[in-house]
Design an enzyme around this catalytic site. Sequence first.
Site, PDB file in Angstrom:
ATOM      1  N   PRO A   1       0.798  -1.171  -0.076  1.00  0.00           N
ATOM      2  CA  PRO A   1       0.023   0.099  -0.062  1.00  0.00           C
ATOM      3  C   PRO A   1       0.801   1.369   0.078  1.00  0.00           C
ATOM      4  O   PRO A   1       1.792   1.248   0.955  1.00  0.00           O
ATOM      5  CB  PRO A   1      -0.728  -0.047   1.219  1.00  0.00           C
ATOM      6  CG  PRO A   1      -0.030  -1.136   2.097  1.00  0.00           C
ATOM      7  CD  PRO A   1       0.703  -1.912   1.260  1.00  0.00           C
TER       8      PRO A   1
ATOM      9  N   GLN B   1      -7.421  -0.449   3.007  1.00  0.00           N
ATOM     10  CA  GLN B   1      -6.508  -0.181   4.079  1.00  0.00           C
ATOM     11  C   GLN B   1      -7.003   1.005   4.852  1.00  0.00           C
ATOM     12  O   GLN B   1      -7.059   2.060   4.120  1.00  0.00           O
ATOM     13  CB  GLN B   1      -4.818  -0.202   3.574  1.00  0.00           C
ATOM     14  CG  GLN B   1      -4.237  -0.150   5.222  1.00  0.00           C
ATOM     15  CD  GLN B   1      -2.548   0.206   4.990  1.00  0.00           C
ATOM     16  OE1 GLN B   1      -2.304   1.278   4.320  1.00  0.00           O
ATOM     17  NE2 GLN B   1      -1.849  -0.718   5.385  1.00  0.00           N
TER      18      GLN B   1
ATOM     19  N   CYS C   1       2.501   3.566   9.718  1.00  0.00           N
ATOM     20  CA  CYS C   1       2.951   5.004   8.999  1.00  0.00           C
ATOM     21  C   CYS C   1       3.516   5.649  10.133  1.00  0.00           C
ATOM     22  O   CYS C   1       2.929   5.915  11.273  1.00  0.00           O
ATOM     23  CB  CYS C   1       1.373   5.665   8.489  1.00  0.00           C
ATOM     24  SG  CYS C   1       1.994   7.204   7.909  1.00  0.00           S
TER      25      CYS C   1
ATOM     26  N   ASN D   1       8.539  -7.132   4.371  1.00  0.00           N
ATOM     27  CA  ASN D   1       8.527  -6.007   3.850  1.00  0.00           C
ATOM     28  C   ASN D   1       9.731  -5.248   4.220  1.00  0.00           C
ATOM     29  O   ASN D   1      10.213  -5.141   5.307  1.00  0.00           O
ATOM     30  CB  ASN D   1       7.167  -5.190   3.808  1.00  0.00           C
ATOM     31  CG  ASN D   1       7.112  -3.760   3.454  1.00  0.00           C
ATOM     32  OD1 ASN D   1       6.980  -2.835   4.379  1.00  0.00           O
ATOM     33  ND2 ASN D   1       7.341  -3.710   2.261  1.00  0.00           N
TER      34      ASN D   1
ATOM     35  N   ARG E   1       8.561   0.842  -2.864  1.00  0.00           N
ATOM     36  CA  ARG E   1       9.369   1.776  -3.528  1.00  0.00           C
ATOM     37  C   ARG E   1      10.043   1.192  -4.813  1.00  0.00           C
ATOM     38  O   ARG E   1      10.060   1.750  -5.921  1.00  0.00           O
ATOM     39  CB  ARG E   1      10.434   2.489  -2.629  1.00  0.00           C
ATOM     40  CG  ARG E   1       9.734   3.508  -1.749  1.00  0.00           C
ATOM     41  CD  ARG E   1      10.673   3.666  -0.722  1.00  0.00           C
ATOM     42  NE  ARG E   1      11.249   2.763   0.186  1.00  0.00           N
ATOM     43  CZ  ARG E   1      12.101   2.664   1.219  1.00  0.00           C
ATOM     44  NH1 ARG E   1      12.714   3.805   1.553  1.00  0.00           N
ATOM     45  NH2 ARG E   1      12.369   1.508   1.872  1.00  0.00           N
TER      46      ARG E   1
HETATM   47  C1  LIG Z   1       5.326   7.136  -0.986  1.00  0.00           C
HETATM   48  C2  LIG Z   1       4.922   6.150   0.068  1.00  0.00           C
HETATM   49  C3  LIG Z   1       3.692   6.021   0.611  1.00  0.00           C
HETATM   50  C4  LIG Z   1       3.183   4.732   1.494  1.00  0.00           C
HETATM   51  N1  LIG Z   1       1.969   4.788   1.938  1.00  0.00           N
HETATM   52  C5  LIG Z   1       1.643   3.659   2.510  1.00  0.00           C
HETATM   53  C6  LIG Z   1       0.545   3.367   2.920  1.00  0.00           C
HETATM   54  O1  LIG Z   1      -0.697   4.221   2.525  1.00  0.00           O
HETATM   55  N2  LIG Z   1      -0.146   2.337   3.750  1.00  0.00           N
HETATM   56  C7  LIG Z   1       1.049   1.725   4.346  1.00  0.00           C
HETATM   57  O2  LIG Z   1       0.641   0.644   5.115  1.00  0.00           O
HETATM   58  N3  LIG Z   1       2.435   1.801   4.022  1.00  0.00           N
HETATM   59  C8  LIG Z   1       2.619   2.802   3.383  1.00  0.00           C
HETATM   60  N4  LIG Z   1       3.860   3.154   2.807  1.00  0.00           N
HETATM   61  C9  LIG Z   1       4.837   1.939   3.277  1.00  0.00           C
HETATM   62  C10 LIG Z   1       5.161   0.819   2.144  1.00  0.00           C
HETATM   63  O3  LIG Z   1       3.959   0.265   2.331  1.00  0.00           O
HETATM   64  C11 LIG Z   1       6.359   0.116   2.926  1.00  0.00           C
HETATM   65  O4  LIG Z   1       5.852  -0.561   3.910  1.00  0.00           O
HETATM   66  C12 LIG Z   1       7.679   0.661   2.741  1.00  0.00           C
HETATM   67  O5  LIG Z   1       7.797   1.767   1.713  1.00  0.00           O
HETATM   68  C13 LIG Z   1       8.886  -0.108   2.937  1.00  0.00           C
HETATM   69  O6  LIG Z   1       8.843  -1.048   1.851  1.00  0.00           O
HETATM   70  P1  LIG Z   1       9.860  -0.844   0.657  1.00  0.00           P
HETATM   71  O7  LIG Z   1      11.306  -0.651   1.178  1.00  0.00           O
HETATM   72  O8  LIG Z   1       9.680  -1.836  -0.465  1.00  0.00           O
HETATM   73  O9  LIG Z   1       9.451   0.505  -0.138  1.00  0.00           O
HETATM   74  C14 LIG Z   1       4.337   4.128   1.939  1.00  0.00           C
HETATM   75  C15 LIG Z   1       5.528   4.262   1.404  1.00  0.00           C
HETATM   76  C16 LIG Z   1       5.940   5.117   0.575  1.00  0.00           C
HETATM   77  C17 LIG Z   1       7.385   5.369   0.143  1.00  0.00           C
END
Ligand SMILES: Cc1cc2nc3c(=O)[nH]c(=O)nc-3n(C[C@H](O)[C@H](O)[C@H](O)COP(=O)(O)O)c2cc1C
Length: 329
Positions: free
Chosen positions: A28, A82, A112, A212, A237
Amino acid sequence: MHVVTTFSRQPSFMVRGIPIYGDLILSPMAGFSDLPYRLIARDFGSAMGYTEFVSVDGLLQGNEKTRRMLDFDPSEYPLSFQVFGSSEDKIVEACKMIEPLGPTIIDLNMGCSVAKVSGRGAGAALLCDPPKIGRIFSRLTKELSVPVTGKIRLGWDDKSRNYLITAKTLEDNGASLIAVHGRTKAQAYTGSADWSPIAEIKQTVKIPVIGNGDVKCVADIKRIKQQTGCDGVMIGRAAIGNPWIFSRKDRHDVTFEEKAALIRRHFSLMLDYYGKYGLILFRKHVVKYISEIRGAAAMRESFLTAETAEQFIALLEEAEVEHLVLKAA
Ligand SMILES: Cc1cc2nc3c(=O)[nH]c(=O)nc-3n(C[C@H](O)[C@H](O)[C@H](O)COP(=O)(O)O)c2cc1C
């Protein structure tokens, strides 16, 4: 002799009674995991979808922009809505309100780190109060018919890495899956994700665990699975501008032609869904799609200045011609 072979596809894991076919999932992400991009990620192999997080306060106030974030296409199933919020009553009330819209699953955001959310008792702030998490999940799992899941971080900060308590509380109160970002709230996105707590959680609970954090390439998928034993891998990302990762193909193995075709398709989905505003919203995607292309800086500059959809497509066509010329040279 005619031999008939039947293939029975085994689910990677189950969310309560719901089979999930595939082990890679688009995270998400507010501003990114909207309907157009979820459709693309799903096509490329993301096993299920999560909406961007939506505010329970916004939902209860009847905010149309918030409700619209729950738009989906049935082809996305299984899909999780979510939500984020702080008040127990409001979380339960909002989830009951959105359940009839048809999600497969409802997920509560407990990860968050952004001050606007965690500073108001929502998101990762819930990690500071496991009994509250227990009460929320106990009510949600009794009052909703769909499975309820949670997405967490390791804890608020280094001194309070209470992920095992949180995970156990979730399981004991009926959660059907836990997704774990291997950082604390205090870390935000700094340092690197620690995957060993994900392995500990996996050994502690029986419900599916999704790993994750910092999965950046195909090799990382294998590593996080080996190191944690997680049931699925959530990618955030690294999936922006790169849905190929859900087909286990790295960014640098994608051709310019494939990227150009996907830019066209994604852009068209954005215009269909958002209308004219889709052009502005697509900017953050296009810069990621082209980031590893030769001449990306100049291309970026021109894409960001396009004022109409027609101008944008004309620039893409120019880039395609330039690419052909460079290739032939
Ligand atoms: C721009 C952005 C928006 C995000 N929005 C949410 C969100 O709405 N809900 C959520 O659970 N995590 C959110 N996250 C966290 C991601 O779901 C994820 O847990 C985090 O980026 C780590 O994973 P990654 O290293 O693969 O990016 C967001 C992350 C980013 C970068």
